[in-house]
Scaffold this active site. Structure first.
Site, PDB file in Angstrom:
ATOM      1  N   CYS A  55       1.149  -0.933   0.359  1.00 54.73           N
ATOM      2  CA  CYS A  55       0.194   0.223   0.321  1.00 54.73           C
ATOM      3  C   CYS A  55       1.260   1.531  -0.108  1.00 54.73           C
ATOM      4  O   CYS A  55       0.662   2.356  -0.153  1.00 54.73           O
ATOM      5  CB  CYS A  55      -1.075  -0.192   1.492  1.00 54.73           C
ATOM      6  SG  CYS A  55      -2.237  -1.644   0.755  1.00 54.73           S
ATOM      7  N   HIS A 100      -3.688   6.853   1.985  1.00 54.35           N
ATOM      8  CA  HIS A 100      -3.721   5.876   1.962  1.00 54.35           C
ATOM      9  C   HIS A 100      -5.087   5.788   2.022  1.00 54.35           C
ATOM     10  O   HIS A 100      -5.477   5.853   2.846  1.00 54.35           O
ATOM     11  CB  HIS A 100      -2.679   4.811   2.180  1.00 54.35           C
ATOM     12  CG  HIS A 100      -3.266   3.613   2.028  1.00 54.35           C
ATOM     13  ND1 HIS A 100      -3.654   2.779   0.451  1.00 54.35           N
ATOM     14  CD2 HIS A 100      -3.533   2.481   2.673  1.00 54.35           C
ATOM     15  CE1 HIS A 100      -3.976   1.605   0.349  1.00 54.35           C
ATOM     16  NE2 HIS A 100      -3.891   0.835   1.946  1.00 54.35           N
ATOM     17  N   ASN A 128     -10.018  -0.374  -1.485  1.00 56.83           N
ATOM     18  CA  ASN A 128      -9.004  -0.635  -1.605  1.00 56.83           C
ATOM     19  C   ASN A 128      -8.156  -0.958  -2.243  1.00 56.83           C
ATOM     20  O   ASN A 128      -8.312  -2.018  -2.723  1.00 56.83           O
ATOM     21  CB  ASN A 128      -8.637  -1.271   0.207  1.00 56.83           C
ATOM     22  CG  ASN A 128      -7.086  -0.955  -0.014  1.00 56.83           C
ATOM     23  OD1 ASN A 128      -5.461  -0.458  -0.478  1.00 56.83           O
ATOM     24  ND2 ASN A 128      -6.721  -1.213   1.646  1.00 56.83           N
TER      25      ASN A 128
HETATM   26  O1  UT7 Z   1      -3.853  -0.827   3.496  1.00 59.13           O
HETATM   27  C1  UT7 Z   1      -4.229  -2.262   4.896  1.00 59.13           C
HETATM   28  C2  UT7 Z   1      -4.769  -2.722   4.928  1.00 59.13           C
HETATM   29  N1  UT7 Z   1      -5.977  -3.182   5.701  1.00 59.13           N
HETATM   30  C3  UT7 Z   1      -6.738  -2.291   6.383  1.00 59.13           C
HETATM   31  O2  UT7 Z   1      -6.564  -1.412   6.223  1.00 59.13           O
HETATM   32  C4  UT7 Z   1      -7.306  -3.337   7.557  1.00 59.13           C
HETATM   33  C5  UT7 Z   1      -7.813  -2.495   8.858  1.00 59.13           C
HETATM   34  N2  UT7 Z   1      -8.129  -2.762   9.846  1.00 59.13           N
HETATM   35  C6  UT7 Z   1      -9.897  -2.624   9.337  1.00 59.13           C
HETATM   36  O3  UT7 Z   1      -9.869  -2.081   8.680  1.00 59.13           O
HETATM   37  C7  UT7 Z   1     -10.916  -3.511  10.495  1.00 59.13           C
HETATM   38  O4  UT7 Z   1      -9.771  -3.940  11.244  1.00 59.13           O
HETATM   39  C8  UT7 Z   1     -11.766  -4.575   9.740  1.00 59.13           C
HETATM   40  C9  UT7 Z   1     -12.867  -3.631   8.814  1.00 59.13           C
HETATM   41  C10 UT7 Z   1     -10.978  -4.849   9.034  1.00 59.13           C
HETATM   42  C11 UT7 Z   1     -12.436  -5.101  10.572  1.00 59.13           C
HETATM   43  O5  UT7 Z   1     -13.016  -4.073  11.601  1.00 59.13           O
HETATM   44  P1  UT7 Z   1     -13.214  -4.848  13.614  1.00 59.13           P
HETATM   45  O6  UT7 Z   1     -14.203  -3.826  13.392  1.00 59.13           O
HETATM   46  O7  UT7 Z   1     -12.007  -4.361  13.243  1.00 59.13           O
HETATM   47  O8  UT7 Z   1     -13.859  -6.130  13.124  1.00 59.13           O
HETATM   48  P2  UT7 Z   1     -12.867  -7.104  13.617  1.00 59.13           P
HETATM   49  O9  UT7 Z   1     -12.264  -8.291  13.225  1.00 59.13           O
HETATM   50  O10 UT7 Z   1     -12.969  -7.139  14.994  1.00 59.13           O
HETATM   51  O11 UT7 Z   1     -14.421  -8.947  13.851  1.00 59.13           O
HETATM   52  C12 UT7 Z   1     -15.652  -7.687  14.421  1.00 59.13           C
HETATM   53  C13 UT7 Z   1     -16.447  -9.432  13.512  1.00 59.13           C
HETATM   54  C14 UT7 Z   1     -16.266 -10.155  14.076  1.00 59.13           C
HETATM   55  O12 UT7 Z   1     -17.755 -11.500  14.706  1.00 59.13           O
HETATM   56  P3  UT7 Z   1     -17.766 -11.908  15.569  1.00 59.13           P
HETATM   57  O13 UT7 Z   1     -16.265 -12.259  15.970  1.00 59.13           O
HETATM   58  O14 UT7 Z   1     -17.700 -10.510  16.381  1.00 59.13           O
HETATM   59  O15 UT7 Z   1     -18.558 -12.445  15.516  1.00 59.13           O
HETATM   60  C15 UT7 Z   1     -16.239 -10.598  12.530  1.00 59.13           C
HETATM   61  O16 UT7 Z   1     -16.195 -11.757  11.803  1.00 59.13           O
HETATM   62  O17 UT7 Z   1     -17.074  -8.996  12.390  1.00 59.13           O
HETATM   63  C16 UT7 Z   1     -17.140  -9.407  11.929  1.00 59.13           C
HETATM   64  N3  UT7 Z   1     -16.568  -9.892  10.478  1.00 59.13           N
HETATM   65  C17 UT7 Z   1     -17.698  -9.402   9.328  1.00 59.13           C
HETATM   66  N4  UT7 Z   1     -19.147  -9.311   9.644  1.00 59.13           N
HETATM   67  C18 UT7 Z   1     -19.405  -8.868   8.788  1.00 59.13           C
HETATM   68  C19 UT7 Z   1     -15.627  -9.706   9.419  1.00 59.13           C
HETATM   69  N5  UT7 Z   1     -16.103  -9.566   8.489  1.00 59.13           N
HETATM   70  C20 UT7 Z   1     -16.858  -9.223   7.929  1.00 59.13           C
HETATM   71  C21 UT7 Z   1     -18.042  -8.716   7.404  1.00 59.13           C
HETATM   72  N6  UT7 Z   1     -18.972  -8.777   7.081  1.00 59.13           N
HETATM   73  N7  UT7 Z   1     -17.004  -8.457   5.809  1.00 59.13           N
END
Ligand code: UT7
Length: 331
Positions: A113, A258, A288
């Site tokens: 990125c 970014h 992204n």
């Molecule tokens: O260029 C760098 C590239 N990467 C990034 O920028 C990623 C940076 N991180 C993020 O943007 C966030 O961490 C995410 C958007 C990826 C995830 O958000 P979060 O608030 O950190 O969610 P989490 O990973 O803690 O997951 C919360 C819940 C989980 O369910 P449970 O365990 O609470 O039941 C996940 O399984 O959300 C669930 N989950 C989803 N639900 C619906 C994860 N992805 C999804 C999804 N749709 N796409």
């Protein structure tokens, strides 16, 4: 010493629009979850047969036209991507071929990125020492073909899109414009927090049925860790740039961060105490696109009239590696 001016910008995204609702056909997710956590509404994905080189070519032609420069005047290509069309050679040489230019160097940059900011740093150094006068800098990515489109892969799959952005850089003697500085960093101890494990050259063979079964062929990430580092490192890199130039955040006319996640950009904005009109975001429409986010956003900002001669622009990026950085440009 000359400075590096950005004379033209361009971008290309595939025609195929994939909305959040479309993704619910592949996995358990919802428009509400994706919008709330990431700000993304839709992204563009390539169709069968579309190549990164073709997208890079389209973006480059637009940038060259805006710059009023013939492809034959380009002295070097710097192309950032984590998803080259082939394992080797890099996509840069395919772009060189498609542009129909002479035997100029084509350097692929592997900084994920942060690729555009890393590429700008290299190109700026080449221009300042007088090695090359006109450089085509491109960020291009095809992420969609590498995603796990099942519920298991949903944390990554909803984030990424495909596209290309380009900038034509040229030496200028005008002290009132150009790249003021670039600051680039890496911290490999976090390499496996956001990575693509397979294929791996050290394994025999590089890719195996187990890689498919154990899902190593898909990118993986600990999202919260990435988020935490991103919202710390990007503001730090911007502060380093401002301090090096004796400037303040208030003086930034447009920050192009970014486009990883709208929530990350908003937190970076907050930490730098910037107003809404000082920050450009388009992740809502493209997701992204990794190395392509900044040049696509820059090209759109130019076309929306958000950038004027004399403006102070700031780019900042963070991504897999971890790698991160910033650049300040007087437009
Ligand atoms: O260029 C760098 C590239 N990467 C990034 O920028 C990623 C940076 N991180 C993020 O943007 C966030 O961490 C995410 C958007 C990826 C995830 O958000 P979060 O608030 O950190 O969610 P989490 O990973 O803690 O997951 C919360 C819940 C989980 O369910 P449970 O365990 O609470 O039941 C996940 O399984 O959300 C669930 N989950 C989803 N639900 C619906 C994860 N992805 C999804 C999804 N749709 N796409």
């Amino acid at each position: 010493m000359p400075r590096t001016a950005i004379l033209g910008t361009g971008y290309h995204v595939p025609d195929r629009v994939v909305t959040n609702d479309d993704l619910t056909g592949f996995m358990e997710t919802s428009d509400e979850w994706i919008r709330e956590r990431t700000g993304i509404e839709e992204r563009r994905w390539v169709k069968e047969g579309d190549t990164g080189a073709a997208m890079a070519l389209a973006a480059s032609r637009m940038a060259l036209e805006e710059a009023g420069i013939e492809a034959g005047e380009v002295d070097a290509i710097v192309l950032a991507t984590l998803s080259p069309d082939h394992f080797f050679p890099g996509t840069g040489v395919f772009l060189q071929r498609e542009l129909g230019v002479g035997t100029i160097p084509a350097l692929d940059i592997r900084a994920q990125c942060s690729g555009f900011v890393y590429g700008l740093s290299v190109a700026d150094a080449w221009i300042r020492v007088g090695q090359y006068r006109t450089i085509l800098l491109v960020g291009v990515e095809i992420q969609s073909t590498g995603l796990n489109l099942t519920t298991e892969g949903r944390d990554m799959a909803v984030l990424f899109g495909d596209g290309a952005g380009a900038a034509v850089l040229q030496a200028t003697e005008d002290e009132g414009r150009g790249v003021l500085s670039t600051h680039i960093y890496s911290e490999g101890e976090h390499a496996e927090i956001l990575w693509g494990d397979a294929p791996a050259s050290w394994r025999h063979p590089r890719i195996s049925p187990e890689d498919f079964e154990e899902l190593r062929i898909y990118p993986s990430m600990t999202g919260r860790e990435v988020f935490k580092h991103a919202v710390t490192r990007m503001p730090q890199a911007v502060q380093a740039a401002l301090e090096a130039n004796d400037l303040t955040a208030e003086e930034i006319d447009l920050l192009i961060p970014h486009q990883a996640n709208l929530r990350i950009s908003q937190m970076v904005q907050k930490r730098l105490r910037l107003r809404d009109d000082q920050v450009f975001n388009n992740i809502q429409r493209y997701g992204n696109t990794t190395a392509a986010t900044i040049p696509i956003a820059l090209a759109e900002a130019v076309r929306e009239g958000r950038v004027e001669r004399g403006d102070l622009l700031c780019f900042t990026a963070f991504g897999s590696g971890f790698t991160w950085g910033s650049a300040l440009v007087r437009w």
